[in-house]
Write an enzyme that holds these catalytic residues in place. Sequence first.
Site, PDB file in Angstrom:
ATOM      1  N   GLU A 276       0.905  -1.414   0.137  1.00 58.54           N
ATOM      2  CA  GLU A 276       0.148   0.012  -0.043  1.00 58.54           C
ATOM      3  C   GLU A 276       0.979   1.890   0.006  1.00 58.54           C
ATOM      4  O   GLU A 276       2.053   0.830   0.631  1.00 58.54           O
ATOM      5  CB  GLU A 276      -0.768   0.004   1.478  1.00 58.54           C
TER       6      GLU A 276
ATOM      7  N   ASP B  27      -8.000  -4.810   8.683  1.00 58.63           N
ATOM      8  CA  ASP B  27      -7.782  -3.476   7.591  1.00 58.63           C
ATOM      9  C   ASP B  27      -7.375  -3.849   6.148  1.00 58.63           C
ATOM     10  O   ASP B  27      -6.308  -3.468   5.600  1.00 58.63           O
ATOM     11  CB  ASP B  27      -5.821  -2.912   8.495  1.00 58.63           C
TER      12      ASP B  27
HETATM   13  P1  NAD Z   1       2.559 -10.655  13.380  1.00 54.39           P
HETATM   14  O1  NAD Z   1       2.387 -11.650  12.681  1.00 54.39           O
HETATM   15  O2  NAD Z   1       3.529 -10.023  14.136  1.00 54.39           O
HETATM   16  O3  NAD Z   1       1.493 -11.036  14.367  1.00 54.39           O
HETATM   17  C1  NAD Z   1       0.218 -11.834  14.562  1.00 54.39           C
HETATM   18  C2  NAD Z   1      -0.298 -12.209  15.554  1.00 54.39           C
HETATM   19  O4  NAD Z   1      -1.691 -12.490  15.401  1.00 54.39           O
HETATM   20  C3  NAD Z   1       0.623 -13.968  15.280  1.00 54.39           C
HETATM   21  O5  NAD Z   1       1.380 -14.092  16.648  1.00 54.39           O
HETATM   22  C4  NAD Z   1      -0.679 -14.812  15.598  1.00 54.39           C
HETATM   23  O6  NAD Z   1      -0.001 -16.081  16.263  1.00 54.39           O
HETATM   24  C5  NAD Z   1      -1.416 -14.156  16.014  1.00 54.39           C
HETATM   25  N1  NAD Z   1      -2.860 -14.890  15.629  1.00 54.39           N
HETATM   26  C6  NAD Z   1      -2.880 -14.801  13.789  1.00 54.39           C
HETATM   27  N2  NAD Z   1      -4.208 -15.545  14.576  1.00 54.39           N
HETATM   28  C7  NAD Z   1      -5.119 -15.544  15.851  1.00 54.39           C
HETATM   29  C8  NAD Z   1      -6.261 -15.522  16.108  1.00 54.39           C
HETATM   30  N3  NAD Z   1      -7.429 -16.512  15.986  1.00 54.39           N
HETATM   31  N4  NAD Z   1      -6.356 -15.771  17.596  1.00 54.39           N
HETATM   32  C9  NAD Z   1      -5.265 -15.197  18.434  1.00 54.39           C
HETATM   33  N5  NAD Z   1      -4.204 -14.436  17.906  1.00 54.39           N
HETATM   34  C10 NAD Z   1      -3.763 -15.042  16.773  1.00 54.39           C
HETATM   35  O7  NAD Z   1       1.680  -9.333  13.015  1.00 54.39           O
HETATM   36  P2  NAD Z   1       1.608  -7.211  13.389  1.00 54.39           P
HETATM   37  O8  NAD Z   1       2.712  -6.775  13.373  1.00 54.39           O
HETATM   38  O9  NAD Z   1       1.608  -7.572  15.344  1.00 54.39           O
HETATM   39  O10 NAD Z   1       0.419  -7.040  13.138  1.00 54.39           O
HETATM   40  C11 NAD Z   1      -1.060  -6.930  13.548  1.00 54.39           C
HETATM   41  C12 NAD Z   1      -2.100  -7.015  13.011  1.00 54.39           C
HETATM   42  O11 NAD Z   1      -2.305  -5.834  12.625  1.00 54.39           O
HETATM   43  C13 NAD Z   1      -1.834  -7.456  10.887  1.00 54.39           C
HETATM   44  O12 NAD Z   1      -3.159  -8.309  10.652  1.00 54.39           O
HETATM   45  C14 NAD Z   1      -1.410  -5.933  10.227  1.00 54.39           C
HETATM   46  O13 NAD Z   1      -1.772  -5.318   9.068  1.00 54.39           O
HETATM   47  C15 NAD Z   1      -2.489  -5.038  11.579  1.00 54.39           C
HETATM   48  N6  NAD Z   1      -2.217  -4.124  11.957  1.00 54.39           N
HETATM   49  C16 NAD Z   1      -2.640  -2.678  11.439  1.00 54.39           C
HETATM   50  C17 NAD Z   1      -2.566  -1.890  11.759  1.00 54.39           C
HETATM   51  C18 NAD Z   1      -3.357  -0.282  11.493  1.00 54.39           C
HETATM   52  O14 NAD Z   1      -3.139   0.809  11.815  1.00 54.39           O
HETATM   53  N7  NAD Z   1      -4.611  -0.832  12.484  1.00 54.39           N
HETATM   54  C19 NAD Z   1      -0.373  -0.620  12.049  1.00 54.39           C
HETATM   55  C20 NAD Z   1      -0.088  -2.042  11.747  1.00 54.39           C
HETATM   56  C21 NAD Z   1      -0.328  -3.633  11.972  1.00 54.39           C
END
Ligand code: NAD
Length: 353
Positions: free
Chosen positions: A66, A237
């Site tokens: 993005e 997101d």
């Molecule tokens: P990451 O991959 O490091 O961590 C995600 C975690 O979620 C993993 O540890 C995984 O095991 C866990 N997980 C997956 N399914 C699950 C479930 N059903 N129950 C419990 N845990 C579960 O990712 P990250 O960098 O921490 O990002 C997390 C999310 O936040 C991503 O989807 C990312 O796109 C989003 N994000 C959003 C924003 C925003 O501004 N809204 C900003 C950054 C990241």
Amino acid sequence: MSLPEPSARAFVPFVSVANMMALIHAIGLEKMLVELADAIEADFRRWPAFDKTPRVAAHSPDGVIELMPTSDGEQYGFKYVNGHPLNTHAGLQTVTAFGLLADVATGYPTLLTEMTVLTALRTAATSAMAARYLARPDSKVMAMTGNGAQSEFQCLAFKAVCGVEEVRLYDIDAAATRKAVGNLKDRGLRVVACASPEEAIEGADIITTCTADKQCATILTDNMVGAGVHINAIGGDCPGKTELHRDILLRSEIFVEYPPQTRVEGEIQALPEDHPVTELWQVIEGTAVGRTDARAITLFDSVGFAIEDFSALRYVRGALQDTGLFERLDLLADPDDPRDLFGMLARARPMPG
Ligand code: NAD
């Protein structure tokens, strides 16, 4: 080393990952989270001053890339960011990013920086800033579902900005929870590792969902969410990537960043186009109501918006001054005679022999 004025075009300051980490340690992580929350809040307060557009997304089967641009008429910023939930299986980050700030008057860049670490801080600061307006003021306990890269930043931002005292951690992968427990040790929070999502949300005033999965997941079901809770939903997101059961949305007062982007990417993609939502900036500015009463369920349906990155870029440029924590990047060709680009190239030709 001082930063150049935008009009002095000698070089572009570049902040590497190593220098970003040094800058965060020099400022102090929690202090920087608080200052970023204030910077983002100040920019939300002048929301109409910004050019706004939904981010430009290039989707692929396993992820998305993005571009997130905005401008306040004086400065222009954009972030390049990806989201690839399967990356962690290959030892790669789900989210990586870099960003650029530029001077609108000349179009010349004034900062190029890593934004993977900075995004974790800006997302956490935005979440906590929103909760300052939407959560019950007496909130002390937060459930943190999804204990990946963003999670510790979220926990510490809620501590520093909102006064959260206890975090209850849950992840489907117990190794992620162990990592987060270790990282949050001795940071002034009570940290509880939980074996189920139900255990994590027990007694929680705030529920943060921050999981990564490219599907419409159900991290929270309707019966798990009680009266008075604030939900900070940040993992949903992308189109087809959500975290909450639709029935929770129907019971919630919903707050969003920029509706044209959130309608496509956020939890509210599950709702009709005309379902009422409130823009967070209006709550901050005082023209819309936030939480209506202590028993209401408030939902910050966060997807991440360009203005938050713009605020973070400007904050970093301001904080860099006199730190020396940047490199001088030879990014722009800038001949003494602006029309003699060719001559500059010709003079750079290696001498024969
Ligand atoms: P990451 O991959 O490091 O961590 C995600 C975690 O979620 C993993 O540890 C995984 O095991 C866990 N997980 C997956 N399914 C699950 C479930 N059903 N129950 C419990 N845990 C579960 O990712 P990250 O960098 O921490 O990002 C997390 C999310 O936040 C991503 O989807 C990312 O796109 C989003 N994000 C959003 C924003 C925003 O501004 N809204 C900003 C950054 C990241």
